[in-house]
Each structure stands twice: as structure tokens, then as C-alpha cells.
Design a protein around this motif. Structure first.
Motif, PDB file in Angstrom:
ATOM      1  N   SER A  40      53.059  52.565  47.520  1.00 50.11           N
ATOM      2  CA  SER A  40      52.176  51.447  47.849  1.00 50.11           C
ATOM      3  C   SER A  40      51.332  51.048  46.639  1.00 50.11           C
ATOM      4  O   SER A  40      51.105  49.855  46.399  1.00 50.11           O
ATOM      5  CB  SER A  40      51.266  51.813  49.024  1.00 50.11           C
ATOM      6  N   ILE A  41      50.862  52.033  45.894  1.00 51.08           N
ATOM      7  CA  ILE A  41      50.071  51.740  44.694  1.00 51.08           C
ATOM      8  C   ILE A  41      50.906  50.934  43.696  1.00 51.08           C
ATOM      9  O   ILE A  41      50.444  49.935  43.123  1.00 51.08           O
ATOM     10  CB  ILE A  41      49.572  53.032  44.039  1.00 51.08           C
ATOM     11  N   HIS A  42      52.135  51.347  43.485  1.00 51.83           N
ATOM     12  CA  HIS A  42      52.989  50.642  42.526  1.00 51.83           C
ATOM     13  C   HIS A  42      53.275  49.215  42.986  1.00 51.83           C
ATOM     14  O   HIS A  42      53.272  48.276  42.170  1.00 51.83           O
ATOM     15  CB  HIS A  42      54.291  51.413  42.317  1.00 51.83           C
ATOM     16  N   ARG A  43      53.504  49.025  44.284  1.00 54.72           N
ATOM     17  CA  ARG A  43      53.718  47.663  44.792  1.00 54.72           C
ATOM     18  C   ARG A  43      52.450  46.836  44.637  1.00 54.72           C
ATOM     19  O   ARG A  43      52.503  45.661  44.259  1.00 54.72           O
ATOM     20  CB  ARG A  43      54.151  47.705  46.266  1.00 54.72           C
ATOM     21  N   GLY A  44      51.335  47.459  44.946  1.00 54.96           N
ATOM     22  CA  GLY A  44      50.066  46.752  44.810  1.00 54.96           C
ATOM     23  C   GLY A  44      49.770  46.370  43.372  1.00 54.96           C
ATOM     24  O   GLY A  44      49.234  45.287  43.099  1.00 54.96           O
ATOM     25  N   GLU A  45      50.125  47.233  42.434  1.00 58.67           N
ATOM     26  CA  GLU A  45      49.873  46.961  41.022  1.00 58.67           C
ATOM     27  C   GLU A  45      50.644  45.730  40.559  1.00 58.67           C
ATOM     28  O   GLU A  45      50.154  44.942  39.727  1.00 58.67           O
ATOM     29  CB  GLU A  45      50.263  48.180  40.187  1.00 58.67           C
ATOM     30  N   ASP A  46      51.841  45.543  41.099  1.00 61.01           N
ATOM     31  CA  ASP A  46      52.644  44.373  40.730  1.00 61.01           C
ATOM     32  C   ASP A  46      52.033  43.079  41.257  1.00 61.01           C
ATOM     33  O   ASP A  46      52.260  41.995  40.690  1.00 61.01           O
ATOM     34  CB  ASP A  46      54.070  44.513  41.281  1.00 61.01           C
ATOM     35  N   LEU A  47      51.258  43.181  42.351  1.00 62.49           N
ATOM     36  CA  LEU A  47      50.711  41.983  42.992  1.00 62.49           C
ATOM     37  C   LEU A  47      49.229  41.762  42.700  1.00 62.49           C
ATOM     38  O   LEU A  47      48.708  40.670  42.958  1.00 62.49           O
ATOM     39  CB  LEU A  47      50.892  42.093  44.511  1.00 62.49           C
ATOM     40  N   ALA A  48      48.555  42.762  42.170  1.00 65.28           N
ATOM     41  CA  ALA A  48      47.100  42.704  42.012  1.00 65.28           C
ATOM     42  C   ALA A  48      46.689  41.726  40.919  1.00 65.28           C
ATOM     43  O   ALA A  48      47.323  41.658  39.858  1.00 65.28           O
ATOM     44  CB  ALA A  48      46.553  44.092  41.684  1.00 65.28           C
ATOM     45  N   PRO A  49      45.622  40.959  41.141  1.00 59.88           N
ATOM     46  CA  PRO A  49      45.062  40.125  40.070  1.00 59.88           C
ATOM     47  C   PRO A  49      44.388  41.026  39.032  1.00 59.88           C
ATOM     48  O   PRO A  49      44.183  42.219  39.269  1.00 59.88           O
ATOM     49  CB  PRO A  49      44.036  39.256  40.799  1.00 59.88           C
ATOM     50  N   THR A  50      44.056  40.463  37.913  1.00 66.00           N
ATOM     51  CA  THR A  50      43.447  41.282  36.852  1.00 66.00           C
ATOM     52  C   THR A  50      42.023  41.694  37.193  1.00 66.00           C
ATOM     53  O   THR A  50      41.525  42.690  36.665  1.00 66.00           O
ATOM     54  CB  THR A  50      43.455  40.515  35.521  1.00 66.00           C
ATOM     55  N   ASP A  51      41.366  40.925  38.051  1.00 66.24           N
ATOM     56  CA  ASP A  51      40.001  41.262  38.456  1.00 66.24           C
ATOM     57  C   ASP A  51      39.670  40.501  39.732  1.00 66.24           C
ATOM     58  O   ASP A  51      40.500  39.778  40.289  1.00 66.24           O
ATOM     59  CB  ASP A  51      38.996  40.955  37.343  1.00 66.24           C
ATOM     60  N   PHE A  52      38.416  40.653  40.196  1.00 70.70           N
ATOM     61  CA  PHE A  52      38.009  39.977  41.425  1.00 70.70           C
ATOM     62  C   PHE A  52      38.138  38.464  41.330  1.00 70.70           C
ATOM     63  O   PHE A  52      38.320  37.779  42.341  1.00 70.70           O
ATOM     64  CB  PHE A  52      36.554  40.331  41.770  1.00 70.70           C
ATOM     65  N   GLY A  53      38.063  37.942  40.113  1.00 67.15           N
ATOM     66  CA  GLY A  53      38.135  36.494  39.949  1.00 67.15           C
ATOM     67  C   GLY A  53      39.433  35.898  40.445  1.00 67.15           C
ATOM     68  O   GLY A  53      39.486  34.707  40.787  1.00 67.15           O
ATOM     69  N   GLY A  54      40.492  36.709  40.491  1.00 70.40           N
ATOM     70  CA  GLY A  54      41.773  36.189  40.938  1.00 70.40           C
ATOM     71  C   GLY A  54      42.050  36.405  42.403  1.00 70.40           C
ATOM     72  O   GLY A  54      43.143  36.066  42.891  1.00 70.40           O
ATOM     73  N   MET A  55      41.077  36.940  43.142  1.00 70.15           N
ATOM     74  CA  MET A  55      41.316  37.268  44.543  1.00 70.15           C
ATOM     75  C   MET A  55      41.490  36.041  45.419  1.00 70.15           C
ATOM     76  O   MET A  55      42.095  36.111  46.485  1.00 70.15           O
ATOM     77  CB  MET A  55      40.156  38.122  45.089  1.00 70.15           C
ATOM     78  N   HIS A  56      41.002  34.872  44.976  1.00 73.40           N
ATOM     79  CA  HIS A  56      41.113  33.670  45.814  1.00 73.40           C
ATOM     80  C   HIS A  56      42.561  33.222  45.975  1.00 73.40           C
ATOM     81  O   HIS A  56      42.894  32.516  46.946  1.00 73.40           O
ATOM     82  CB  HIS A  56      40.286  32.524  45.203  1.00 73.40           C
ATOM     83  N   ALA A  57      43.424  33.641  45.047  1.00 77.62           N
ATOM     84  CA  ALA A  57      44.816  33.200  45.105  1.00 77.62           C
ATOM     85  C   ALA A  57      45.778  34.373  45.301  1.00 77.62           C
ATOM     86  O   ALA A  57      46.967  34.241  45.047  1.00 77.62           O
ATOM     87  CB  ALA A  57      45.167  32.443  43.824  1.00 77.62           C
ATOM     88  N   VAL A  58      45.257  35.490  45.762  1.00 78.87           N
ATOM     89  CA  VAL A  58      46.086  36.683  45.870  1.00 78.87           C
ATOM     90  C   VAL A  58      47.070  36.555  47.036  1.00 78.87           C
ATOM     91  O   VAL A  58      46.786  35.893  48.049  1.00 78.87           O
ATOM     92  CB  VAL A  58      45.198  37.934  46.045  1.00 78.87           C
ATOM     93  N   ALA A  59      48.226  37.199  46.899  1.00 80.15           N
ATOM     94  CA  ALA A  59      49.238  37.158  47.956  1.00 80.15           C
ATOM     95  C   ALA A  59      48.796  37.994  49.154  1.00 80.15           C
ATOM     96  O   ALA A  59      48.134  39.025  49.001  1.00 80.15           O
ATOM     97  CB  ALA A  59      50.566  37.682  47.415  1.00 80.15           C
ATOM     98  N   GLN A  60      49.188  37.553  50.352  1.00 81.67           N
ATOM     99  CA  GLN A  60      48.872  38.307  51.564  1.00 81.67           C
ATOM    100  C   GLN A  60      49.451  39.711  51.501  1.00 81.67           C
ATOM    101  O   GLN A  60      48.861  40.665  52.014  1.00 81.67           O
ATOM    102  CB  GLN A  60      49.400  37.579  52.797  1.00 81.67           C
ATOM    103  N   ALA A  61      50.596  39.849  50.847  1.00 84.72           N
ATOM    104  CA  ALA A  61      51.218  41.166  50.730  1.00 84.72           C
ATOM    105  C   ALA A  61      50.303  42.151  50.012  1.00 84.72           C
ATOM    106  O   ALA A  61      50.268  43.342  50.348  1.00 84.72           O
ATOM    107  CB  ALA A  61      52.554  41.056  49.991  1.00 84.72           C
ATOM    108  N   PHE A  62      49.539  41.678  49.037  1.00 81.73           N
ATOM    109  CA  PHE A  62      48.609  42.552  48.327  1.00 81.73           C
ATOM    110  C   PHE A  62      47.486  43.000  49.258  1.00 81.73           C
ATOM    111  O   PHE A  62      47.115  44.181  49.278  1.00 81.73           O
ATOM    112  CB  PHE A  62      48.027  41.825  47.122  1.00 81.73           C
ATOM    113  N   LEU A  63      46.957  42.081  50.032  1.00 89.52           N
ATOM    114  CA  LEU A  63      45.892  42.435  50.983  1.00 89.52           C
ATOM    115  C   LEU A  63      46.399  43.426  52.025  1.00 89.52           C
ATOM    116  O   LEU A  63      45.667  44.337  52.430  1.00 89.52           O
ATOM    117  CB  LEU A  63      45.369  41.173  51.665  1.00 89.52           C
ATOM    118  N   ASP A  64      47.642  43.259  52.443  1.00 91.10           N
ATOM    119  CA  ASP A  64      48.225  44.183  53.417  1.00 91.10           C
ATOM    120  C   ASP A  64      48.351  45.583  52.826  1.00 91.10           C
ATOM    121  O   ASP A  64      48.139  46.585  53.527  1.00 91.10           O
ATOM    122  CB  ASP A  64      49.604  43.685  53.865  1.00 91.10           C
ATOM    123  N   ILE A  65      48.688  45.665  51.558  1.00 90.66           N
ATOM    124  CA  ILE A  65      48.798  46.973  50.896  1.00 90.66           C
ATOM    125  C   ILE A  65      47.430  47.641  50.846  1.00 90.66           C
ATOM    126  O   ILE A  65      47.296  48.835  51.137  1.00 90.66           O
ATOM    127  CB  ILE A  65      49.395  46.807  49.492  1.00 90.66           C
TER     128      ILE A  65
END
Length: 281
Positions: free
Chosen positions: A217-242
Motif C-alpha cells: 500500500s505504501i508503494h502504491r501510495g508513493e506513486d500517487l502522492a503529491p509532493t506536498d500538501f499543496g497538491g492535495m486539491h488534485a489528488v486521485a481518489q485512489a490515493f485517499l483510499d490508500i
């Protein structure tokens, strides 16, 4: 092992405590050890009556190992053995605590019952074992001070005991780094590893599977995670689910939830694990 707050359970077993207290008074009034054994058998359903409340509090998990036991009843273990002490053949057992509800623990059969580990060749299981790190201070009668004892077997109702344990990717119970090399902590871990079967093969296998799941799960999340909180507005739902699933693994009712917490902590160098997952876990 999670910390068990006995006082949080008290309101749900008030009637059972009254029945236990009645039996305790009868035991304390009996001076003949054989007759005390008769009383244990006669009133044993009074300590097993707390099982449902104990299971509700822990989500059905063994207090020592955090496993669930589908198809098998959990035991009600006497933390201090009621009839005899394996390490001291002259000891009468902590008979005065046989019906003391604060001496009762919810235990899976594997932790509580004698069994030989075919991998290690060791025979463990708590049963009547209650080793002390200071055996000369062992209480032998109701008037003796139990606080002078230093039990070698960790107690899930003792915050200091629970706090010193963590888990490695191999599935084994370990000491937290701050306690490694400390004589008392090392002795407690060694005794508990044996007498509670903390590293029983099935428990280790389950924890390894949990670690592998979290790592994936960590590895999948790392592929989807933004570089910081500033990118959370456009983050994929899959990342939030992880993130949600990782936090869910640490919830108190989950099997091996303390191991899950330790495994997630191993990846706290990722900003999103540290600042999102662990903050909501």
C-alpha cells in the motif's frame, strides 16, 4: 498487545463483579486448600461470565497477542495463577485472587495453554507459569504486598509493559529501540515470548502478511502522492483510499493493530504517511 483499560470495562460487569466478590469472600474464609479447590470448581462460571464483556472491549481479540479466534472460545486467564505456581512448588497459588476481576485476562488458547513449538522445540504457554524477576519478593498470602513483585510476563493492563513492545517485518515481537539492552525489559520479553507464545509461527506468519500488505500500500501510495500538501486539491481518489486503508489497519478492533501501527511507522519518512496517515490513525 494493546493497553487494556480495566476501569473502562467495570461498568459493563457490575453484576459479575458482585458475584465474584461473593465467591472471593468464601474462598478467603476457607483455610483448607482442598476445599478452596472445590470452591474454584463450584464458582468458576463466575469468572467465565466476564468473557463477553472482555471480548466486546477488545473486539474479540486475545489481550496478549491481538489475534481473533474464530471457532474457539477465548480463555479467561488468571494473570497470577490461582491454584499453583509452576516456578515455586511450595507456593499455594494466588488463591485470594481467584475471583478478583482485576486479575482476569482474556487469552487465546495458544497463549494460555501448554504447547510445544515444533520450530523452536520449546514448550510454552502461560498455564500456571508466573515467573518473577525478583522471586524472593513473591506474595504468598492475602496480606502480602503484590506491588513488590516484578512479573516477568508482560501484562496488557500495564501501560509500561505495553509501551516497551514493538514488531519487526519478520513478524516477531521486539523491544522498542529505547529499551533494548535494558535488563528488565529484555528479561520480560524473553519470558513473555516463551510463556505467551508471542512469536508462535502462525502469529508471525499473520504479521508478515500484514507487513507485506502495508508495504504494498505504501508503494502504491508513493506513486500517487503529491509532493506536498499543496497538491492535495488534485489528488486521485485512489490515493485517499490508500491513506484511509492504512489508517484503518491500526484501529483498535483490528487484529494485530499494534503491529500495523509499528509497520506504518516504519514509513514515516514519507511526508504523507507522517502527516496524513499517522495523524488520523
Amino acid at each position: 498487545m494493546r493497553l487494556i483499560d480495566l476501569e473502562a470495562i467495570r461498568p459493563s460487569i457490575r453484576n459479575e463483579i458482585e458475584a465474584l466478590d461473593e465467591a472471593k469472600r468464601k474462598v478467603l474464609a476457607e483455610t483448607d486448600p482442598n476445599e478452596r479447590s472445590v470452591l474454584f470448581n463450584r464458582y468458576r462460571t463466575r469468572w467465565t461470565a466476564v468473557r463477553d464483556a472482555f471480548e466486546t472491549h477488545s473486539g474479540g481479540k486475545c489481550w496478549y497477542v491481538e489475534c481473533k479466534n474464530s471457532g474457539a472460545d477465548n480463555d479467561i486467564d488468571h494473570y497470577r495463577p490461582k491454584s499453583r505456581v509452576a516456578e515455586d512448588q511450595s507456593h499455594p497459588g494466588y488463591y485470594w485472587l481467584a475471583f478478583e476481576w482485576k486479575n482476569l485476562r482474556l487469552s487465546c488458547q495458544r497463549a494460555n495453554r501448554p504447547r510445544r513449538d515444533l520450530e523452536s522445540g520449546e514448550t510454552g504457554g502461560k498455564s500456571d507459569n508466573f515467573p518473577l524477576l525478583n522471586p524472593e519478593k513473591r506474595a504468598r498470602a492475602p496480606q502480602d504486598d503484590l506491588s513488590l513483585e516484578i512479573p516477568a510476563i508482560v501484562d496488557p493492563t500495564n501501560a509500561a509493559d505495553v509501551a516497551m513492545l514493538t514488531f519487526g517485518p519478520s513478524g516477531e515481537v521486539e523491544l522498542v529501540p529505547e529499551r533494548k539492552g535494558e535488563h528488565i525489559a529484555e528479561a520480560k520479553l524473553e519470558a513473555s515470548r516463551l510463556y505467551l507464545h508471542l512469536n508462535w509461527p502462525k502469529f508471525r506468519e499473520d504479521r508478515v502478511m500484514l507487513y507485506n500488505k502495508i508495504e504494498r500500500s505504501i508503494h502504491r501510495g508513493e506513486d500517487l502522492a503529491p509532493t506536498d500538501f499543496g497538491g492535495m486539491h488534485a489528488v486521485a481518489q485512489a490515493f485517499l483510499d490508500i491513506c484511509k486503508d492504512l489508517a484503518r489497519q491500526t484501529e483498535p478492533h483490528r487484529e494485530y493493530s499494534r503491529a500495523a501501527r509499528a509497520y506504518v511507522e516504519m514509513f514515516r519518512d514519507r511526508w504523507w504517511v507522517r502527516d496524513i496517515v499517522l495523524r488520523v490513525a
